[in-house]
Design a protein around this motif. Structure first.
Motif, short mmCIF file in Angstrom:
data_model
loop_
_atom_site.label_atom_id
_atom_site.label_comp_id
_atom_site.label_asym_id
_atom_site.label_seq_id
_atom_site.Cartn_x
_atom_site.Cartn_y
_atom_site.Cartn_z
N GLY A 1 6.07 7.21 -1.06
CA GLY A 1 6.70 6.47 -2.53
C GLY A 1 8.06 6.14 -2.42
O GLY A 1 8.67 5.72 -3.26
N ASN A 2 8.70 6.19 -1.18
CA ASN A 2 10.21 6.10 -1.06
C ASN A 2 10.30 4.83 -0.32
O ASN A 2 11.42 4.21 -0.14
CB ASN A 2 10.71 7.09 -0.15
N GLU A 3 9.17 3.96 0.36
CA GLU A 3 9.38 3.02 0.91
C GLU A 3 8.41 1.84 0.62
O GLU A 3 7.44 2.05 -0.21
CB GLU A 3 9.30 3.01 2.22
N GLU A 4 8.75 0.49 0.66
CA GLU A 4 7.76 -0.69 0.28
C GLU A 4 6.63 -0.56 1.18
O GLU A 4 6.66 -0.05 2.19
CB GLU A 4 8.76 -2.03 0.27
N ALA A 5 5.70 -1.24 0.57
CA ALA A 5 4.49 -1.73 1.32
C ALA A 5 4.85 -2.75 2.40
O ALA A 5 5.93 -3.24 2.37
CB ALA A 5 3.43 -2.44 0.37
N PRO A 6 4.15 -2.83 3.55
CA PRO A 6 4.45 -3.72 4.69
C PRO A 6 4.51 -5.13 4.25
O PRO A 6 3.82 -5.53 3.22
CB PRO A 6 3.14 -3.46 5.58
N PHE A 7 5.50 -5.87 4.61
CA PHE A 7 5.61 -6.98 4.35
C PHE A 7 4.72 -8.16 4.55
O PHE A 7 3.88 -7.92 5.70
CB PHE A 7 7.40 -7.54 4.82
N GLY A 8 4.47 -9.30 3.94
CA GLY A 8 3.53 -10.48 4.31
C GLY A 8 2.18 -9.66 4.44
O GLY A 8 1.81 -8.85 3.43
N ASN A 9 1.66 -9.88 5.50
CA ASN A 9 0.14 -9.19 5.65
C ASN A 9 0.15 -8.25 6.86
O ASN A 9 -0.92 -7.79 7.04
CB ASN A 9 -0.90 -10.14 5.78
N GLY A 10 1.47 -7.98 7.59
CA GLY A 10 1.32 -7.21 8.70
C GLY A 10 2.75 -6.65 9.19
O GLY A 10 3.88 -7.52 8.76
N GLU A 11 2.84 -5.51 9.31
CA GLU A 11 4.31 -4.85 9.76
C GLU A 11 4.91 -5.25 10.84
O GLU A 11 4.20 -5.37 12.00
CB GLU A 11 3.95 -3.20 9.69
N LEU A 12 6.36 -5.46 10.74
CA LEU A 12 6.72 -5.77 11.98
C LEU A 12 7.51 -4.36 12.65
O LEU A 12 8.15 -3.71 12.00
CB LEU A 12 8.04 -6.72 11.58
N LYS B 1 14.76 5.32 5.14
CA LYS B 1 15.31 5.61 4.19
C LYS B 1 16.95 5.57 4.37
O LYS B 1 17.66 5.13 3.76
CB LYS B 1 15.19 7.17 3.67
N GLY B 2 17.44 6.08 5.53
CA GLY B 2 18.84 5.96 5.95
C GLY B 2 19.35 4.69 6.07
O GLY B 2 20.33 4.38 5.36
N PHE B 3 18.51 3.64 6.63
CA PHE B 3 18.86 2.28 6.80
C PHE B 3 18.94 1.62 5.46
O PHE B 3 19.76 0.75 5.43
CB PHE B 3 17.61 1.51 7.81
N ARG B 4 18.18 1.88 4.58
CA ARG B 4 18.07 1.26 3.04
C ARG B 4 19.51 1.67 2.62
O ARG B 4 19.98 0.84 1.93
CB ARG B 4 16.77 1.63 2.43
N GLU B 5 19.79 2.90 2.77
CA GLU B 5 21.13 3.42 2.00
C GLU B 5 22.22 2.61 2.70
O GLU B 5 23.34 2.34 2.04
CB GLU B 5 21.38 4.81 2.35
N LEU B 6 22.14 2.44 3.98
CA LEU B 6 23.30 1.78 4.82
C LEU B 6 23.36 0.21 4.02
O LEU B 6 24.25 -0.33 3.99
CB LEU B 6 23.08 1.65 6.37
N PRO C 1 20.57 -8.08 3.18
CA PRO C 1 19.14 -7.54 2.49
C PRO C 1 19.55 -6.12 2.10
O PRO C 1 20.10 -5.49 2.53
CB PRO C 1 18.44 -7.58 3.95
N ARG C 2 18.87 -5.77 0.92
CA ARG C 2 19.11 -4.60 0.31
C ARG C 2 17.95 -3.45 0.96
O ARG C 2 18.25 -2.31 0.57
CB ARG C 2 18.74 -4.81 -1.34
N THR C 3 17.08 -3.88 1.33
CA THR C 3 15.95 -2.94 1.65
C THR C 3 15.42 -3.18 3.27
O THR C 3 15.57 -4.35 3.74
CB THR C 3 14.73 -2.78 0.92
N THR C 4 14.95 -2.25 3.79
CA THR C 4 14.13 -2.62 5.23
C THR C 4 13.26 -3.35 4.98
O THR C 4 13.09 -4.47 5.94
CB THR C 4 13.49 -1.06 5.80
N TYR C 5 12.54 -3.21 4.15
CA TYR C 5 11.40 -4.55 4.01
C TYR C 5 11.96 -5.78 3.94
O TYR C 5 11.55 -6.94 4.38
CB TYR C 5 10.58 -4.10 2.50
N GLU C 6 13.02 -6.17 2.94
CA GLU C 6 13.54 -7.35 2.88
C GLU C 6 14.22 -7.86 4.17
O GLU C 6 13.90 -8.97 4.59
CB GLU C 6 14.63 -7.47 1.82
N ALA C 7 14.84 -6.77 5.01
CA ALA C 7 15.32 -7.20 6.16
C ALA C 7 14.36 -7.86 7.32
O ALA C 7 14.35 -8.90 7.89
CB ALA C 7 16.33 -6.29 6.95
N LYS C 8 13.29 -7.24 7.40
CA LYS C 8 11.91 -7.25 8.23
C LYS C 8 11.55 -8.76 7.81
O LYS C 8 11.30 -9.55 8.68
CB LYS C 8 11.11 -6.32 8.48
#
Length: 303
Positions: free
Chosen positions: A31-42, A122-127, A142-149
């Motif tokens: 519950g602390n992270e977004e769903a995989p971006f697009g249709n497949g995780e990098l 989680k730590g990367f998102r806070e950075l 980018p504000r989240t790991t999801y957005e960066a990827k």
């Protein structure tokens, strides 16, 4: 154990994922992270490979977009995603920022640091949140790991979620998609769930008992032939290979020649592709593997 060899993936020396801090690879279930971006995780390995060679990546992006103009299979949304990295390469991180750091290069560099130092999501998102506040207003951090990827690799992989019988008898797919129970064992397709809404009324949900994820094979050759350089490499075994007594390529082996001999018409067209099925182990007890191969076989028939 002191005498146990520390293996990491394919045997490289260094950090072992199993020895990393708990939560290194967080999932959406927390519950602390977004769903995989697009249709497949990098994955982290993909990030490391891209970051190791940014110049070829830029050249490949430009070539991909140019070739896409002549490729009719891309939809409008897919073509927009292809063009986005080129725009991000020209967008400064903030107006007075060093030219080295654009929206794309900064995201890539940050992800590279995440991989190199094994930061949690989680730590990367806070950075990222802190950097976004530190930089001038309107910055492109980018504000989240999801957005960066998503910035680094916007396309993702298409997949289909196919419901399966709890006992692996069938897939609720094709002619069986509308069935509410398995015709072989009688197990219910869904497990019931009832939620009470804000108005006090009960809402019934149909949750499948088992779901398999299938990555369609057909888009893969389409995308390979969409880029002129990749399309040329796909026929290299016929057009560019040196034929002598040395084995430098699978086409030099006896197995390849046997397949060509048995399928002469197929072999005469160098653009035809040969697919190989590989499994990283499988459980032979109680699992009908042929059931789960049905979508793949259907795709091969269509090809």
């Amino acid at each position: 154990m002191d005498d146990c060899i520390c293996w990491n993936k394919h045997g490289e020396e260094g950090f072992n994922e199993q020895d990393g801090e708990e939560g290194l690879h967080e999932t959406c279930a927390s519950g602390n992270e977004e769903a995989p971006f697009g249709n497949g995780e990098l994955c982290d390995d993909d990030v490391a490979e891209i970051a190791a060679s940014p110049v070829p990546m830029v050249e490949n992006l430009e070539e991909m977009v140019r070739d896409a103009f002549d490729f009719d299979e891309y939809t409008g949304s897919e073509f927009k995603k292809l063009k986005q990295p080129l725009e991000d390469m020209k967008t400064p991180l903030y107006p007075s920022c060093n030219e080295r750091y654009t929206k794309l290069s900064a995201s890539l560099k940050l992800l590279q640091l995440k991989v190199a130092h094994h930061w949690t999501d989680k730590g990367f998102r806070e950075l990222l949140e802190v950097l976004g506040d530190m930089f001038p207003e309107g910055n492109q951090t980018p504000r989240t790991t999801y957005e960066a990827k998503k910035i680094v690799c916007p396309m993702g992989l298409k997949f289909e979620k196919i419901h399966a019988c709890k006992k692996d008898c069938i897939l609720f797919y094709g002619d069986n998609a509308a069935l509410t129970e398995c015709p072989k064992c009688g197990t219910s397709h869904y497990k019931g769930r009832t939620d009470e809404g804000d108005d006090g009324e009960e809402t019934h949900h149909r949750v499948p008992r088992k779901v398999t994820w299938y990555f369609p094979i057909i888009p893969c050759p389409k995308h390979l032939f969409a880029t002129s350089k990749d399309a040329q490499l796909l026929t290299w075994h016929s057009d560019g290979r040196t034929v002598d007594d040395y084995i430098r390529h699978p086409a030099d082996g006896i197995q390849w020649r046997v397949i060509d001999f048995k399928n002469q018409t197929f072999a005469d067209e160098p653009r035809n592709l040969q697919f190989a099925l590989s499994m990283d182990g499988m459980n032979p007890f109680g699992v009908n593997i042929d059931v789960y191969l049905r979508p793949l076989i259907d795709d091969f028939k269509e090809l």
